[in-house]
Motif scaffolding. Structure first.
Motif, mmCIF file in Angstrom:
data_model
loop_
_atom_site.group_PDB
_atom_site.id
_atom_site.type_symbol
_atom_site.label_atom_id
_atom_site.label_comp_id
_atom_site.label_asym_id
_atom_site.label_seq_id
_atom_site.Cartn_x
_atom_site.Cartn_y
_atom_site.Cartn_z
ATOM 1 N N GLY A 72 19.317 -11.598 -5.529
ATOM 2 C CA GLY A 72 20.433 -12.233 -6.208
ATOM 3 C C GLY A 72 19.999 -13.118 -7.359
ATOM 4 N N ILE A 73 19.065 -12.631 -8.157
ATOM 5 C CA ILE A 73 18.555 -13.395 -9.301
ATOM 6 C C ILE A 73 19.420 -13.089 -10.521
ATOM 7 C CG2 ILE A 73 16.557 -13.841 -10.788
ATOM 8 C CD1 ILE A 73 14.795 -12.775 -8.472
ATOM 9 N N VAL A 74 20.168 -14.065 -10.999
ATOM 10 C CA VAL A 74 21.124 -14.005 -12.111
ATOM 11 C C VAL A 74 22.219 -12.938 -11.936
ATOM 12 C CG1 VAL A 74 19.483 -14.981 -13.770
ATOM 13 C CG2 VAL A 74 19.791 -12.500 -13.678
ATOM 14 N N VAL A 75 22.291 -12.334 -10.776
ATOM 15 C CA VAL A 75 23.374 -11.406 -10.413
ATOM 16 C C VAL A 75 23.756 -11.712 -8.972
ATOM 17 C CG1 VAL A 75 22.752 -9.511 -11.962
ATOM 18 C CG2 VAL A 75 21.694 -9.663 -9.692
ATOM 19 N N ASN A 76 24.918 -11.237 -8.549
ATOM 20 C CA ASN A 76 25.279 -11.368 -7.144
ATOM 21 C C ASN A 76 24.342 -10.504 -6.302
ATOM 22 O OD1 ASN A 76 27.483 -13.074 -7.629
ATOM 23 N ND2 ASN A 76 28.856 -11.342 -7.986
ATOM 24 N N ARG A 77 23.936 -11.031 -5.163
ATOM 25 C CA ARG A 77 23.057 -10.262 -4.281
ATOM 26 C C ARG A 77 23.773 -8.982 -3.849
ATOM 27 N NH1 ARG A 77 21.000 -9.907 1.171
ATOM 28 N NH2 ARG A 77 18.721 -9.825 1.109
ATOM 29 N N ASP A 78 23.096 -7.866 -4.027
ATOM 30 C CA ASP A 78 23.709 -6.566 -3.740
ATOM 31 C C ASP A 78 22.636 -5.655 -3.144
ATOM 32 O OD1 ASP A 78 24.863 -4.017 -3.779
ATOM 33 O OD2 ASP A 78 25.989 -4.421 -5.611
ATOM 34 N N GLU A 79 22.628 -5.540 -1.812
ATOM 35 C CA GLU A 79 21.592 -4.755 -1.143
ATOM 36 C C GLU A 79 21.693 -3.268 -1.463
ATOM 37 O OE1 GLU A 79 21.153 -5.481 2.998
ATOM 38 O OE2 GLU A 79 20.737 -7.623 2.749
ATOM 39 N N ARG A 80 22.908 -2.770 -1.621
ATOM 40 C CA ARG A 80 23.066 -1.353 -1.945
ATOM 41 C C ARG A 80 22.469 -1.038 -3.323
ATOM 42 N NH1 ARG A 80 26.596 1.606 1.289
ATOM 43 N NH2 ARG A 80 27.732 0.378 2.829
ATOM 44 N N GLU A 81 22.719 -1.924 -4.283
ATOM 45 C CA GLU A 81 22.167 -1.718 -5.620
ATOM 46 C C GLU A 81 20.648 -1.847 -5.588
ATOM 47 O OE1 GLU A 81 22.973 -0.833 -9.739
ATOM 48 O OE2 GLU A 81 24.153 -0.696 -7.895
ATOM 49 N N ALA A 82 20.154 -2.805 -4.825
ATOM 50 C CA ALA A 82 18.698 -2.968 -4.684
ATOM 51 C C ALA A 82 18.086 -1.714 -4.080
ATOM 52 C CB ALA A 82 18.395 -4.184 -3.819
ATOM 53 N N LEU A 83 18.724 -1.214 -3.033
ATOM 54 C CA LEU A 83 18.229 -0.014 -2.355
ATOM 55 C C LEU A 83 18.151 1.158 -3.326
ATOM 56 C CD1 LEU A 83 17.544 0.878 0.662
ATOM 57 C CD2 LEU A 83 19.793 1.925 0.648
ATOM 58 N N LYS A 84 19.182 1.284 -4.169
ATOM 59 C CA LYS A 84 19.222 2.377 -5.148
ATOM 60 C C LYS A 84 18.016 2.332 -6.076
ATOM 61 C CE LYS A 84 21.676 2.202 -8.958
ATOM 62 N NZ LYS A 84 22.852 2.109 -9.876
ATOM 63 N N TRP A 85 17.715 1.140 -6.606
ATOM 64 C CA TRP A 85 16.613 1.032 -7.568
ATOM 65 C C TRP A 85 15.254 1.117 -6.895
ATOM 66 C CZ3 TRP A 85 17.533 2.186 -12.287
ATOM 67 C CH2 TRP A 85 18.794 1.939 -12.828
ATOM 68 N N HIS B 114 5.888 4.514 -6.451
ATOM 69 C CA HIS B 114 5.644 3.099 -6.697
ATOM 70 C C HIS B 114 5.444 2.430 -5.332
ATOM 71 C CE1 HIS B 114 6.302 -1.053 -7.941
ATOM 72 N NE2 HIS B 114 6.213 -0.657 -9.203
ATOM 73 N N LEU B 115 4.225 1.980 -5.054
ATOM 74 C CA LEU B 115 3.881 1.533 -3.703
ATOM 75 C C LEU B 115 4.669 0.306 -3.261
ATOM 76 C CD1 LEU B 115 0.009 2.072 -3.563
ATOM 77 C CD2 LEU B 115 1.865 3.650 -3.023
ATOM 78 N N ALA B 116 4.831 -0.675 -4.148
ATOM 79 C CA ALA B 116 5.584 -1.876 -3.768
ATOM 80 C C ALA B 116 7.036 -1.525 -3.465
ATOM 81 C CB ALA B 116 5.509 -2.922 -4.882
ATOM 82 N N ALA B 117 7.591 -0.575 -4.225
ATOM 83 C CA ALA B 117 8.972 -0.142 -3.974
ATOM 84 C C ALA B 117 9.067 0.572 -2.630
ATOM 85 C CB ALA B 117 9.444 0.777 -5.097
ATOM 86 N N MET B 118 8.076 1.392 -2.312
ATOM 87 C CA MET B 118 8.047 2.057 -1.005
ATOM 88 C C MET B 118 8.047 1.031 0.117
ATOM 89 S SD MET B 118 5.217 5.053 -1.420
ATOM 90 C CE MET B 118 5.386 6.408 -2.581
ATOM 91 N N SER B 119 7.232 0.000 -0.049
ATOM 92 C CA SER B 119 7.131 -1.041 0.964
ATOM 93 C C SER B 119 8.454 -1.779 1.131
ATOM 94 C CB SER B 119 6.017 -2.020 0.590
ATOM 95 O OG SER B 119 5.858 -3.024 1.570
ATOM 96 N N GLU B 120 9.083 -2.141 0.014
ATOM 97 C CA GLU B 120 10.370 -2.837 0.071
ATOM 98 C C GLU B 120 11.460 -1.948 0.665
ATOM 99 O OE1 GLU B 120 11.147 -5.986 -0.513
ATOM 100 O OE2 GLU B 120 9.043 -6.399 -0.943
ATOM 101 N N LEU B 121 11.413 -0.668 0.325
ATOM 102 C CA LEU B 121 12.381 0.277 0.860
ATOM 103 C C LEU B 121 12.252 0.354 2.379
ATOM 104 C CD1 LEU B 121 14.555 2.082 -0.371
ATOM 105 C CD2 LEU B 121 12.860 3.930 -0.507
ATOM 106 N N GLY B 122 11.014 0.349 2.860
ATOM 107 C CA GLY B 122 10.786 0.362 4.295
ATOM 108 C C GLY B 122 11.390 -0.846 4.978
ATOM 109 N N ILE B 123 11.218 -2.023 4.370
ATOM 110 C CA ILE B 123 11.780 -3.253 4.928
ATOM 111 C C ILE B 123 13.303 -3.182 4.940
ATOM 112 C CG2 ILE B 123 12.073 -5.741 4.537
ATOM 113 C CD1 ILE B 123 9.216 -5.721 3.347
ATOM 114 N N MET B 124 13.884 -2.681 3.850
ATOM 115 C CA MET B 124 15.341 -2.617 3.773
ATOM 116 C C MET B 124 15.927 -1.672 4.821
ATOM 117 S SD MET B 124 16.592 -2.996 -0.152
ATOM 118 C CE MET B 124 18.233 -3.370 0.476
ATOM 119 N N TYR B 125 15.271 -0.540 5.030
ATOM 120 C CA TYR B 125 15.762 0.399 6.043
ATOM 121 C C TYR B 125 15.576 -0.162 7.452
ATOM 122 C CZ TYR B 125 16.714 4.329 2.902
ATOM 123 O OH TYR B 125 17.255 5.155 1.934
ATOM 124 N N ALA B 126 14.552 -0.992 7.632
ATOM 125 C CA ALA B 126 14.320 -1.584 8.958
ATOM 126 C C ALA B 126 15.309 -2.700 9.258
ATOM 127 C CB ALA B 126 12.898 -2.118 9.043
#
Length: 238
Positions: A54-67, A76-88
């Motif tokens: 939610g940095i300068v925008v409203n926090r949006d997990e669906r939008e984050a997940l998309k990107w 992109h390894l960091a994105a893979m890692s974050e994606l794993g956390i979001m799905y968990a």
């Protein structure tokens, strides 16, 4: 991405980084979005971070997940890692232990330190995979060698209780202090307790007091009781 789009995306991304470093965060996001829409993986990851936190925008997990997913699809390894956390940790359509495990495993196997730690926690807790403490310990050890504080702290607990490895309070104390020295809040308090009680180390209230005061400054109010006790009974002040 054709060469022209690649050059344009890189220019947008570099401009975003300059804006971000200058604390012009709103403009940074606009530039990252422009690069991300052209397929720039690093920019896609950063846009995901903006929406997730939610940095300068409203926090949006669906939008984050998309990107994050777009960047992850480009390895992109960091994105893979974050994606794993979001799905968990996600809810409803975002929650998928199987996908969490799969993306985290891919990032871990590619050598991403935080993903290795996260994968260890999946094995420890049985998220998307059968619970296996022995594998969890092995992965935590690998992540701890890469100086991931959460891995050091988790491994400290397993060593203390003898889960997935032999019980070893001295090793547990060393790992707890390593996590503390890497900035882990709970480990900082825990290290104070270890030295205050002399559990796995030689009892030393001067060291304990130093860690308790650091823990207090890190937002761990539980440390105050120990500080007062040591200063009152031992007369030690630092």
């Amino acid at each position: 991405m054709n060469p022209s789009d690649k050059a344009t995306a890189e220019a947008y991304y570099e401009g975003g980084m300059r804006a971000f470093e200058s604390k012009d965060v709103k403009n940074a996001l606009a530039l990252f979005l422009s690069a991300a829409r052209l397929g720039h993986a690093d920019a896609q990851f950063r846009v995901g971070v903006f929406f997730y936190h939610g940095i300068v925008v409203n926090r949006d997990e669906r939008e984050a997940l998309k990107w994050f997913r777009k960047a992850a699809m480009q390895n992109h390894l960091a994105a893979m890692s974050e994606l794993g956390i979001m799905y968990a940790e996600g809810k409803k359509t975002q929650h998928s232990p199987a996908k969490a495990y799969e993306w985290t495993r891919k990032a871990a196997e590619a050598g991403h330190p935080q993903a290795i730690c996260n994968l260890a926690s999946f094995y420890e807790r049985g998220i998307g995979v059968e619970q296996n403490f022995t594998i969890a310990v092995r992965l935590y050890e690998k992540a701890a060698d890469l100086k991931i504080p959460e891995a050091c702290f988790a491994l400290s607990h397993l060593c203390y209780k003898g889960i997935g490895t032999k019980e070893d309070h001295a090793r547990s104390a060393r790992l707890c202090r390593k996590a503390a020295d890497l900035g882990h809040r709970e480990a900082t308090l825990g290290t104070g307790i270890v030295y205050h009680e002399g559990d796995g180390v030689e009892q030393d209230d001067e060291v304990a007091l130093r860690y308790f005061k650091l823990a207090l400054s890190m937002g761990m109010p539980e440390a105050k009781r120990f500080i007062d006790e040591i200063e009152k009974t031992q007369g030690i002040k630092l």
